[in-house]
Design a protein around this motif. Structure first.
Motif, PDB file in Angstrom:
ATOM      1  N   GLU A  70       0.578  -5.805  -6.301  1.00 22.81           N
ATOM      2  CA  GLU A  70       0.896  -6.535  -5.070  1.00 22.81           C
ATOM      3  C   GLU A  70       2.401  -6.571  -4.836  1.00 22.81           C
ATOM      4  OE1 GLU A  70       0.552 -10.962  -4.898  1.00 22.81           O
ATOM      5  OE2 GLU A  70      -1.089 -10.509  -3.514  1.00 22.81           O
ATOM      6  N   GLY A  71       3.168  -6.825  -5.891  1.00 22.63           N
ATOM      7  CA  GLY A  71       4.618  -6.896  -5.771  1.00 22.63           C
ATOM      8  C   GLY A  71       5.240  -5.559  -5.427  1.00 22.63           C
ATOM      9  N   LEU A  72       4.765  -4.481  -6.048  1.00 24.39           N
ATOM     10  CA  LEU A  72       5.315  -3.157  -5.754  1.00 24.39           C
ATOM     11  C   LEU A  72       4.977  -2.719  -4.340  1.00 24.39           C
ATOM     12  CD1 LEU A  72       4.673  -1.244  -9.107  1.00 24.39           C
ATOM     13  CD2 LEU A  72       6.816  -2.212  -8.281  1.00 24.39           C
ATOM     14  N   ALA A  73       3.800  -3.065  -3.862  1.00 22.36           N
ATOM     15  CA  ALA A  73       3.440  -2.733  -2.477  1.00 22.36           C
ATOM     16  C   ALA A  73       4.366  -3.416  -1.487  1.00 22.36           C
ATOM     17  CB  ALA A  73       1.991  -3.127  -2.211  1.00 22.36           C
ATOM     18  N   ARG A  74       4.876  -4.576  -1.864  1.00 27.83           N
ATOM     19  CA  ARG A  74       5.772  -5.334  -0.989  1.00 27.83           C
ATOM     20  C   ARG A  74       7.209  -4.811  -1.056  1.00 27.83           C
ATOM     21  NH1 ARG A  74       5.110  -9.677  -3.329  1.00 27.83           N
ATOM     22  NH2 ARG A  74       7.078  -9.827  -4.454  1.00 27.83           N
ATOM     23  N   CYS A  75       7.704  -4.516  -2.271  1.00 25.63           N
ATOM     24  CA  CYS A  75       9.123  -4.162  -2.401  1.00 25.63           C
ATOM     25  C   CYS A  75       9.384  -2.664  -2.326  1.00 25.63           C
ATOM     26  CB  CYS A  75       9.707  -4.730  -3.702  1.00 25.63           C
ATOM     27  SG  CYS A  75       9.236  -3.845  -5.202  1.00 25.63           S
ATOM     28  N   ALA A  76       8.368  -1.856  -2.573  1.00 24.26           N
ATOM     29  CA  ALA A  76       8.566  -0.397  -2.539  1.00 24.26           C
ATOM     30  C   ALA A  76       7.352   0.277  -1.914  1.00 24.26           C
ATOM     31  CB  ALA A  76       8.821   0.124  -3.947  1.00 24.26           C
ATOM     32  N   PRO A  77       7.038  -0.048  -0.664  1.00 29.14           N
ATOM     33  CA  PRO A  77       5.848   0.531  -0.021  1.00 29.14           C
ATOM     34  C   PRO A  77       5.969   2.048   0.085  1.00 29.14           C
ATOM     35  CG  PRO A  77       7.267  -0.539   1.597  1.00 29.14           C
ATOM     36  CD  PRO A  77       7.816  -0.901   0.257  1.00 29.14           C
ATOM     37  N   GLY A  78       4.849   2.704  -0.114  1.00 28.65           N
ATOM     38  CA  GLY A  78       4.831   4.155   0.019  1.00 28.65           C
ATOM     39  C   GLY A  78       5.064   4.913  -1.266  1.00 28.65           C
ATOM     40  N   ILE A  79       5.537   4.232  -2.318  1.00 29.29           N
ATOM     41  CA  ILE A  79       5.734   4.911  -3.600  1.00 29.29           C
ATOM     42  C   ILE A  79       4.456   4.751  -4.425  1.00 29.29           C
ATOM     43  CG2 ILE A  79       7.067   4.997  -5.743  1.00 29.29           C
ATOM     44  CD1 ILE A  79       9.477   4.023  -4.239  1.00 29.29           C
ATOM     45  N   PRO A  80       3.839   5.855  -4.849  1.00 29.46           N
ATOM     46  CA  PRO A  80       2.596   5.756  -5.618  1.00 29.46           C
ATOM     47  C   PRO A  80       2.799   4.991  -6.928  1.00 29.46           C
ATOM     48  CG  PRO A  80       2.999   8.024  -4.913  1.00 29.46           C
ATOM     49  CD  PRO A  80       4.250   7.260  -4.630  1.00 29.46           C
ATOM     50  N   VAL A  81       1.756   4.312  -7.367  1.00 25.93           N
ATOM     51  CA  VAL A  81       1.795   3.536  -8.605  1.00 25.93           C
ATOM     52  C   VAL A  81       0.677   4.014  -9.517  1.00 25.93           C
ATOM     53  CG1 VAL A  81       1.707   1.252  -9.665  1.00 25.93           C
ATOM     54  CG2 VAL A  81       2.678   1.523  -7.358  1.00 25.93           C
ATOM     55  N   VAL A  82       1.059   4.506 -10.684  1.00 20.51           N
ATOM     56  CA  VAL A  82       0.099   4.888 -11.723  1.00 20.51           C
ATOM     57  C   VAL A  82       0.062   3.729 -12.710  1.00 20.51           C
ATOM     58  CG1 VAL A  82      -0.484   6.554 -13.527  1.00 20.51           C
ATOM     59  CG2 VAL A  82       0.605   7.337 -11.402  1.00 20.51           C
ATOM     60  N   ALA A  83      -1.012   2.961 -12.674  1.00 20.17           N
ATOM     61  CA  ALA A  83      -1.126   1.742 -13.477  1.00 20.17           C
ATOM     62  C   ALA A  83      -2.318   1.863 -14.417  1.00 20.17           C
ATOM     63  CB  ALA A  83      -1.275   0.520 -12.582  1.00 20.17           C
ATOM     64  N   GLU A  84      -2.149   1.392 -15.642  1.00 24.14           N
ATOM     65  CA  GLU A  84      -3.127   1.637 -16.699  1.00 24.14           C
ATOM     66  C   GLU A  84      -4.548   1.220 -16.332  1.00 24.14           C
ATOM     67  OE1 GLU A  84      -3.889   0.884 -21.452  1.00 24.14           O
ATOM     68  OE2 GLU A  84      -2.409  -0.370 -20.425  1.00 24.14           O
ATOM     69  N   GLU A  85      -4.721  -0.020 -15.895  1.00 19.61           N
ATOM     70  CA  GLU A  85      -6.079  -0.495 -15.640  1.00 19.61           C
ATOM     71  C   GLU A  85      -6.690   0.177 -14.422  1.00 19.61           C
ATOM     72  OE1 GLU A  85      -7.278  -1.990 -18.083  1.00 19.61           O
ATOM     73  OE2 GLU A  85      -5.324  -2.287 -19.003  1.00 19.61           O
ATOM     74  N   SER A  86      -5.876   0.494 -13.431  1.00 17.36           N
ATOM     75  CA  SER A  86      -6.381   1.213 -12.259  1.00 17.36           C
ATOM     76  C   SER A  86      -6.839   2.617 -12.639  1.00 17.36           C
ATOM     77  CB  SER A  86      -5.305   1.285 -11.180  1.00 17.36           C
ATOM     78  OG  SER A  86      -4.985  -0.001 -10.688  1.00 17.36           O
ATOM     79  N   VAL A  87      -6.054   3.291 -13.477  1.00 18.79           N
ATOM     80  CA  VAL A  87      -6.440   4.624 -13.935  1.00 18.79           C
ATOM     81  C   VAL A  87      -7.740   4.548 -14.726  1.00 18.79           C
ATOM     82  CG1 VAL A  87      -5.793   6.552 -15.431  1.00 18.79           C
ATOM     83  CG2 VAL A  87      -4.091   5.552 -13.886  1.00 18.79           C
ATOM     84  N   ALA A  88      -7.873   3.516 -15.579  1.00 21.08           N
ATOM     85  CA  ALA A  88      -9.100   3.349 -16.362  1.00 21.08           C
ATOM     86  C   ALA A  88     -10.310   3.160 -15.452  1.00 21.08           C
ATOM     87  CB  ALA A  88      -8.961   2.164 -17.309  1.00 21.08           C
ATOM     88  N   ALA A  89     -10.079   2.595 -14.275  1.00 22.02           N
ATOM     89  CA  ALA A  89     -11.160   2.382 -13.313  1.00 22.02           C
ATOM     90  C   ALA A  89     -11.374   3.587 -12.399  1.00 22.02           C
ATOM     91  CB  ALA A  89     -10.868   1.144 -12.469  1.00 22.02           C
TER      92      ALA A  89
END
Length: 263
Positions: free
Chosen positions: A55-74
């Motif tokens: 949520e914080g990265l979407a607010r401060c750096a919109p448009g930059i992809p985020v590779v996050a551990e739990e999301s990748v696991a899902a």
């Protein structure tokens, strides 16, 4: 992103702090432990912290992809192409979290051209945060005090090694026997990178499976503090690899290779 990353890092520190607060709220409770598909443990703290970070990265750096551990696991893996992207481990050291020894971290790193640049490692239970804006300096704050610049120590006669508390292997011990080690300490999570960056330890080999989100933030901070992170054959460790899995690597508090007594 190269022009001025200081405002971004300020935002990353704030986000990591809020994620750490979520982690500590679970830490203080009678939490349950589950297993992911790779048999690694997961808790409510992992998912709550990652939600805050995304949520914080979407607010401060919109448009930059985020590779996050739990999301990748899902199964949620964004396209990173050739542009910048974030690597996020919302709770590195889940085994340490479960063991309640305080050695767990929140890791957020910006990767540009395969190299981690701006990054934050936050240690919620220890009241400590390390970071770099990718400008060749590394910083630390403890218990809400003033920021202080940190730097790797030039190894002298007393070489201090640091090894994984939960994942130490015979191969790691064999590697360490190649050097004149005065002391070997154990620690969990990316805390080990912080100890190299602040000069408390000099050498950290990891001869075991890790993922990019486990180490990218620590890598950036060690490099900014004057150290190096390389594969065992001396090649730079790069990010954005297919599958995001790392080869074995070694972290040194000084870029030139330490002298081996048993090469």
């Amino acid at each position: 992103m190269h022009a001025d990353t200081a405002p971004l890092v300020d935002a990353l520190r704030e986000i990591a702090g809020r994620a750490g607060a979520e982690i500590l709220a679970v830490y203080a409770s009678d939490f349950a432990v589950g297993d992911k598909n790779d048999a690694s443990p997961v808790t409510e703290a992992d998912t709550r912290a990652e939600h805050v970070i995304l949520e914080g990265l979407a607010r401060c750096a919109p448009g930059i992809p985020v590779v996050a551990e739990e999301s990748v696991a899902a199964g949620h893996v964004p396209e990173i192409d050739s542009g910048p992207f974030f690597l996020v481990d919302p709770l590195d050291g889940t085994r340490e979290f479960i063991g309640r020894n305080g050695e767990f971290t929140v890791n957020i790193a910006l990767v540009e051209d395969g190299v981690p640049t701006a990054a934050v490692v936050h240690l919620p239970a220890l009241g400590e945060t390390c970071w770099t804006a990718g400008d060749g300096t590394a910083w630390r704050v403890r218990d809400g005090g003033a920021p202080e610049r940190i730097a790797c120590r030039r190894p002298g006669r007393r070489l201090v090694a640091i090894a994984s508390r939960s994942h130490r292997s015979p191969e790691t011990d064999a590697y360490l026997r190649r050097f004149e080690i005065a002391e070997t300490v154990s620690a969990g999570s990316s805390l080990k990178f912080c100890r190299i960056a602040e000069g408390a330890a000099d050498l950290y080999p990891r001869l075991g499976r890790t993922m990019e989100w486990d180490i990218a933030a620590g890598h950036a901070i060690v490099t900014a503090a004057g150290g190096s992170v390389e594969t065992l054959d001396g090649r730079p460790l790069v990010y954005g690899k297919p599958g995001f899995e790392n080869p074995h690597f070694v972290v040194r508090g000084l870029p030139p290779a330490l002298k081996e007594i048993n090469p």
